[in-house]
Scaffold this motif. Structure first.
Motif, PDB file in Angstrom:
ATOM      1  N   GLN A 504       0.807  -1.213   0.000  1.00  0.00           N
ATOM      2  CA  GLN A 504       0.000   0.000   0.000  1.00  0.00           C
ATOM      3  C   GLN A 504       0.846   1.271   0.000  1.00  0.00           C
ATOM      4  O   GLN A 504       0.339   2.364  -0.268  1.00  0.00           O
ATOM      5  CB  GLN A 504      -0.980   0.018   1.181  1.00  0.00           C
ATOM      6  N   ARG A 508       0.236   5.304  -1.669  1.00  0.00           N
ATOM      7  CA  ARG A 508       0.427   6.498  -0.845  1.00  0.00           C
ATOM      8  C   ARG A 508       1.403   7.467  -1.510  1.00  0.00           C
ATOM      9  O   ARG A 508       1.147   8.666  -1.595  1.00  0.00           O
ATOM     10  CB  ARG A 508       0.943   6.100   0.536  1.00  0.00           C
ATOM     11  N   SER A 628       6.985   5.435   7.696  1.00  0.00           N
ATOM     12  CA  SER A 628       5.954   5.744   6.704  1.00  0.00           C
ATOM     13  C   SER A 628       5.826   7.233   6.430  1.00  0.00           C
ATOM     14  O   SER A 628       5.305   7.634   5.387  1.00  0.00           O
ATOM     15  CB  SER A 628       4.607   5.169   7.165  1.00  0.00           C
ATOM     16  N   HIS A 657       8.122   1.335   7.755  1.00  0.00           N
ATOM     17  CA  HIS A 657       7.658   0.867   9.060  1.00  0.00           C
ATOM     18  C   HIS A 657       6.821   1.962   9.718  1.00  0.00           C
ATOM     19  O   HIS A 657       6.844   3.124   9.303  1.00  0.00           O
ATOM     20  CB  HIS A 657       8.841   0.481   9.968  1.00  0.00           C
ATOM     21  N   GLY A 658       6.066   1.570  10.730  1.00  0.00           N
ATOM     22  CA  GLY A 658       5.198   2.508  11.415  1.00  0.00           C
ATOM     23  C   GLY A 658       5.923   3.268  12.505  1.00  0.00           C
ATOM     24  O   GLY A 658       7.153   3.250  12.612  1.00  0.00           O
ATOM     25  N   SER A 697       7.477  -7.759  16.223  1.00  0.00           N
ATOM     26  CA  SER A 697       6.384  -6.808  16.025  1.00  0.00           C
ATOM     27  C   SER A 697       6.000  -6.760  14.552  1.00  0.00           C
ATOM     28  O   SER A 697       6.802  -7.065  13.670  1.00  0.00           O
ATOM     29  CB  SER A 697       6.807  -5.404  16.482  1.00  0.00           C
ATOM     30  N   ASP A 698       4.775  -6.358  14.306  1.00  0.00           N
ATOM     31  CA  ASP A 698       4.331  -6.129  12.939  1.00  0.00           C
ATOM     32  C   ASP A 698       4.744  -4.701  12.579  1.00  0.00           C
ATOM     33  O   ASP A 698       3.986  -3.753  12.758  1.00  0.00           O
ATOM     34  CB  ASP A 698       2.815  -6.304  12.840  1.00  0.00           C
ATOM     35  N   TYR A 699       5.971  -4.570  12.097  1.00  0.00           N
ATOM     36  CA  TYR A 699       6.535  -3.234  11.910  1.00  0.00           C
ATOM     37  C   TYR A 699       5.836  -2.428  10.819  1.00  0.00           C
ATOM     38  O   TYR A 699       6.009  -1.212  10.740  1.00  0.00           O
ATOM     39  CB  TYR A 699       8.040  -3.321  11.610  1.00  0.00           C
ATOM     40  N   ALA A 700       5.051  -3.069   9.959  1.00  0.00           N
ATOM     41  CA  ALA A 700       4.363  -2.334   8.895  1.00  0.00           C
ATOM     42  C   ALA A 700       3.314  -1.391   9.470  1.00  0.00           C
ATOM     43  O   ALA A 700       2.964  -0.390   8.840  1.00  0.00           O
ATOM     44  CB  ALA A 700       3.716  -3.302   7.907  1.00  0.00           C
ATOM     45  N   ASP A 701       2.795  -1.703  10.664  1.00  0.00           N
ATOM     46  CA  ASP A 701       1.848  -0.827  11.347  1.00  0.00           C
ATOM     47  C   ASP A 701       2.559  -0.125  12.495  1.00  0.00           C
ATOM     48  O   ASP A 701       3.739  -0.372  12.753  1.00  0.00           O
ATOM     49  CB  ASP A 701       0.671  -1.640  11.894  1.00  0.00           C
ATOM     50  N   ASP A 702       1.832   0.749  13.185  1.00  0.00           N
ATOM     51  CA  ASP A 702       2.417   1.368  14.366  1.00  0.00           C
ATOM     52  C   ASP A 702       2.682   0.296  15.418  1.00  0.00           C
ATOM     53  O   ASP A 702       1.884  -0.633  15.598  1.00  0.00           O
ATOM     54  CB  ASP A 702       1.480   2.436  14.930  1.00  0.00           C
TER      55      ASP A 702
END
Length: 998
Positions: A504, A508, A628, A657-658, A697-702
């Motif tokens: 995504q 953006r 991001s 990453h978030g 951690s799911d670094y793609a999100d915060d």
């Protein structure tokens, strides 16, 4: 008679092959990690990595430069750890993955710090020679580069810290200036006047990436613009347009009417030049029929408003009754001209109405006060209509109503000297003065206050304003090489050719480029790379530029000087003579540009002076990785700069990453006391625990971090460490010369090698897709569930008690050796300190760093799907047995599982076939197991997870072996060892023979 004491039982512990290791259970990472760092430093691990990788294909992750002005925060740690994991993983996957760290050094934050020091010391910046001031900025940046480099290394980051890149290096400043000159020569650079975000506090223009939106309370006003003229009239009865009429002629119903606007920036009213409406909105003429005494809205006021908003506006105006008198079609609005509400103060020009797509009826009045010097949309609609407005006799010049210091200028007659924002970023008196003037003119309909999100400088944290200023821009839509090859078109094409993680990110960045106005590249400060061009005073021609015939000579002079001395020579009085002298006949006709470049242009040019200039790197980079927010920052500026000069992006992929939030999801702040500093985590837990948090951690999100989250990660680390510790201890007895070939191994060992192959596939795919959470979860589950709780638990008896020559024991050691090397190399990019410690202890050579190794790829021969399917069924039966024994232990009918010898009833034919020929007692860690076909008695224990298996508990019969503690009927069958099983007796004979031979 004298009694003889019974012989004491022999202690067999010395005869067992128990784990032996110096790998402590307690990691002590805060103390251990600095020792490992010192060893890496002393052994020059970075140089050895480069030598080891020589000749391999390059993988280049280009470092986005952090800013050199303070200690690292948790966002820095997240960013640098991710980069380090990737570069280490690529290195161990067979690439030459050289990481070159970099720093952003120019710009306002550092300049601001030096100014603060000046103010504290009572010094005046303007009295200090600019080159001397720049030197102080350089020294400030150098200090923080040293501090941050040490902190990055403490995180475990390995890279070329001996030769990093910095935007303030002389070579870098020379290249940055040359990159800008490429835009000048191609005609893409121009000087223009547009509204930009301006920081009064910092006295410079700001880019979108330099602002953040915070809550702010604005004054709001509803203002009447009296209708004065129309150039075309609509017949309200027929709905048709009448021919254009010159002169002050009005539709009868609009006599005395006013168009009403609403704004949150009263200070921009002096800059008003038009009113925007939308042909998609329905408008009406409203008359106030009742209003309180002394109210601004009075009975008889005739107001043009959007129908959807009229009632709300009139309520705000405190009118008590009103009537809609007529519709006002768009065709009528398009021909209207209003008077400025402050005409009596000197604003005697006409205010036309313009149809604009940006107008909505979501809030306000349905009309937008349009001040082309104070907003992008205002500017665009004004310039779009400029030719038509000029034909109508309207002056289209855009006024400069606010100066650099936030004061209203003489182009705001009657209000000159009033201030919008003070030096401290506080609200000035301009709003109050404008509102008072509107009241005096009878033009104010209502006022109020609104709390909303408003742009603030992310450095000073103070509000900014939009103001028209002369700046330097780069064209986004000017044809570069023909056939519509614009900078915007190139950039959008490049985005389509780039891989994004997560995907995504592509949309953006594309959306930002599609909507991007021309790039403002100038700043009005001192610490930075200058816009190194000269401008002809009369013609506006640039040198270097498309019309200057000695570009190469001029660019060469500037570049040579900058490479030797940095950009400082540009700021000396003799710069014009030094660089332009002899290249033009009329030197005095040329002026030196004194603005500096936006720091985003600096960082956007790093690919030119890092990737293209270092032989150990390559252009384009394989990857850019940042937070991001860099879709509007470094990813953005690098893309545009490279597309403008090279026609494509400087990267093949972009990973984002978030942001890091507190444990409860709130933003970290000092006032809330929820800031987690990486230095504190390292001090208490160690860098590897912080790194484990990053990769799990799911670094793609915060991401979230806090004490409880770190406790969870510390517990997960403890379990993995204990698994490694057991393997290290067990491998102390491993003899490489006595290893067992795959074909000769027991099924259990072969099934575990198949499982290792499966995990290896997950690890390979996870690293390839930068899905580190998948990698670490696969390994953690494997180590805790498949190894510690299953395979190692089963094999401890054979590994500790079997004879030295036992095939089963040697096969297990062979498998543990393969497991150890694979797991440690796979985890090394993530937990570099712990894996280095484990690897060094295993292989006994401090110089043999695990980071010089390649990932251990599982042997394809280990894959055996049929065997794996069989052992999956055996594990189900085992689960039924262990589940039953757990209930027996809870009821205190047994202690150890070795006290049991259950009867296992298996009704499922597939499960029954799977356990045929298998020693279930060995697999279930009991002293015996009897297998029976069928459902079993009703009293047998059944667990929901395993249908078709019932377990009938029974205690083991026989004597307890003094060495292995199994309870069997054959204990004592060997007369030489009356307290042992035959297996343990055989082990003792070998043990004693080996001791005698030694």
């Amino acid at each position: 008679m004298t009694e003889t004491a019974a012989p004491a039982a022999r202690d067999y512990s010395e005869t067992l092959f128990l784990p032996v290791t110096d790998f402590p259970m307690r990691a002590g990472l805060p103390e251990k990690e600095p020792q490992i760092l010192a060893r890496w430093e002393k052994g020059d691990l970075y140089r050895r990595l480069r030598e080891k990788a020589k000749g391999r294909p390059l993988f280049v992750l280009h470092d986005g430069p952090p800013y050199a002005n303070g200690n690292l925060h948790i966002g820095h740690a997240l960013n640098k750890i991710l980069k380090d994991v990737i570069t280490r993983a690529k290195q161990m996957d067979g690439f030459d993955s050289n990481y070159v760290p970099g720093w952003d050094c120019h710009g306002l934050p550092i300049e601001w710090k030096i100014e603060e020091q000046y103010r504290a010391a009572g010094k005046n910046k303007d009295e200090v020679p600019i080159v001397e001031f720049r030197q102080e900025c350089r020294q400030f940046a150098e200090h923080w580069i040293g501090v941050q480099a040490a902190e990055f290394k403490r995180l475990g980051v390995t890279g070329d810290f001996a030769d990093p890149y910095t935007t303030m290096a002389f070579r870098a400043e020379a290249v940055i200036a040359a990159e800008l000159q490429k835009f000048a020569v191609s005609g893409q650079l121009y000087r223009g006047s547009k509204p930009v975000m301006w920081s009064v506090v910092e006295k410079t223009a700001l880019a979108e990436a330099e602002v953040e939106y915070q809550d702010y309370q604005s004054d709001t006003i509803w203002v009447k613009f009296p209708v004065r003229n129309t150039l075309q009239i609509s017949d309200y009865t027929s709905g048709t347009l009448l021919p254009a009429v010159k002169g002050p002629v009005f539709p009868a119903r609009l006599t005395g009417a006013s168009v009403v606007i609403w704004t949150t920036t009263p200070w921009t009213i002096p800059g008003n030049r038009a009113i925007s409406f939308s042909s998609k909105i329905e408008y009406g003429l409203y008359e106030v029929t009742e209003a309180p005494e002394g109210n601004w809205a009075k009975a008889g006021d005739r107001l043009i408003l959007a129908d959807k908003l009229a009632d709300e506006v009139l309520k705000q105006a405190k009118a008590t009754a009103w009537e809609r008198r007529a519709a006002v079609p768009a065709e009528v609005l398009a021909g209207l001209v209003c008077a400025h509400p402050l005409a009596a103060l000197g604003y005697g020009f006409q205010v036309p109405l313009l149809d604009g797509d940006h107008v909505s009826d979501d809030a306000g009045t349905g009309f937008v006060h349009t001040a082309p010097g104070h907003g992008r949309e205002d500017f665009e609609i004004w310039t779009h209509n400029a030719r038509a407005l000029a034909a109508r006799g309207i002056d289209t010049a855009i006024p400069f109503t606010v100066d650099d210091d936030g004061f209203l200028t003489r182009e705001a007659p009657g209000l000159e000297g009033r201030r919008v924002i003070t030096d401290k970023g506080e609200k000035g008196d301009a709003n109050g003065a404008v509102i008072a003037a509107l009241i005096e003119a009878g033009a104010l309909l209502a006022r109020g206050r609104l709390k909303h999100q408003y742009p603030h400088s992310w450095r000073s944290k103070k509000p900014v304003i939009f103001r028209n200023t002369p700046q330097w821009f780069i064209h986004m839509d000017r044809d570069i090489a023909g056939a519509g090859d614009t900078l915007r078109a190139r950039s959008l094409k490049a985005i389509g050719e780039t891989t994004f993680y997560p995907p995504q990110g592509q949309n953006r960045l594309r959306g930002m480029i599609e909507a991007k106005p021309d790039w403002v590249v100038s700043r009005q400060r001192a610490w930075g790379v200058p816009i190194a061009v000269f401008r002809h005073r009369e013609t506006g021609r640039l040198a270097p530029g498309p019309e200057f015939d000695r570009n190469d000579e001029l660019i060469g002079r500037i570049r040579t000087a900058f490479e030797a001395e940095g950009a400082d020579p540009w700021f000396t009085p003799e710069a014009r003579e030094r660089f332009l002298g002899g290249l033009v006949n009329d030197l005095d006709a040329w002026e030196k540009v004194t603005d500096i470049l936006d720091v985003w242009f600096d960082s956007g040019s790093t690919h030119a002076f890092v990737l293209e200039k270092r032989p150990d790197l390559k252009w384009p980079a394989d990857m850019y990785l940042e937070g991001s927010d860099q879709h509007r920052g470094w990813f953005h500026s690098s893309l545009i700069e490279s597309c403008g000069t090279r026609g494509r992006a400087p990267y093949d992929s972009v990973l984002t990453h978030g942001f890091v939030m507190a444990e409860d999801g709130r933003k970290m702040s000092k006032s809330l006391g929820n800031i987690v500093a990486p230095q504190d985590v390292i001090k208490t837990s160690g860098a590897d625990i912080l790194r484990l948090w990053v990769v799990t951690s799911d670094y793609a999100d915060d991401l979230r971090i806090g004490p409880e989250i770190m406790k969870t990660n510390a517990e997960a680390y403890r379990k993995m460490r204990n698994t490694l510790r057991w393997m290290l201890g067990t491998l102390a007895h491993h003899d490489p010369a006595a290893e067992v070939a795959l074909a000769d191994m027991p099924e259990l060992e072969r099934s575990m090698l198949h499982r290792l192959w499966e995990v290896g596939e997950a690890v390979r795919e996870g690293y390839a897709g930068y899905d580190f959470k998948r990698v670490v979860n696969a390994l953690m589950n494997f180590m805790v569930v498949d190894l510690s709780a299953y395979y190692f638990d089963i094999r401890k008896d054979a590994l500790y008690c079997d004879p030295h020559s036992s095939v089963r024991r040697r096969a297990a050691l062979t498998v543990v050796d393969r497991l150890f090397d694979a797991i440690v190399t796979w985890l090394a990019p993530m937990l570099p300190f712990t894996m280095e410690e484990a690897w060094t202890l295993r292989h006994g050579d401090p110089e043999r760093s695990v980071h010089l190794e390649l990932f251990r790829a599982p042997d394809a021969a280990w894959r055996d799907d049929a065997l794996a399917a069989r052992w999956a069924r055996i594990r189900r039966v085992r689960r039924a047995i262990t589940g039953a024994l757990e209930l027996e232990r809870a009821a205190k009918r047994i202690g150890s599982s070795l006290e049991a010898a259950p009867v296992v009833h298996i009704a499922d034919p597939d499960l029954l076939a799977a356990v045929a020929g298998i020693d279930l007692a060995e697999i279930a860690i009991t002293s015996g197991v009897t297998v029976a076909a069928g459902e079993g008695p009703a009293a047998a224990i059944r667990i929901d997870e395993v249908a078709g298996v019932a377990v009938e508990p029974a205690r083991a019969e026989g004597r307890k072996c003094a060495r292995s503690w199994r309870i069997t009927a054959d204990v004592g069958s060997d007369p030489d060892y009356p307290d042992l099983t035959p297996r343990d007796a055989a082990a003792m004979r070998e043990w004693e023979a080996r001791r005698a031979a030694a």
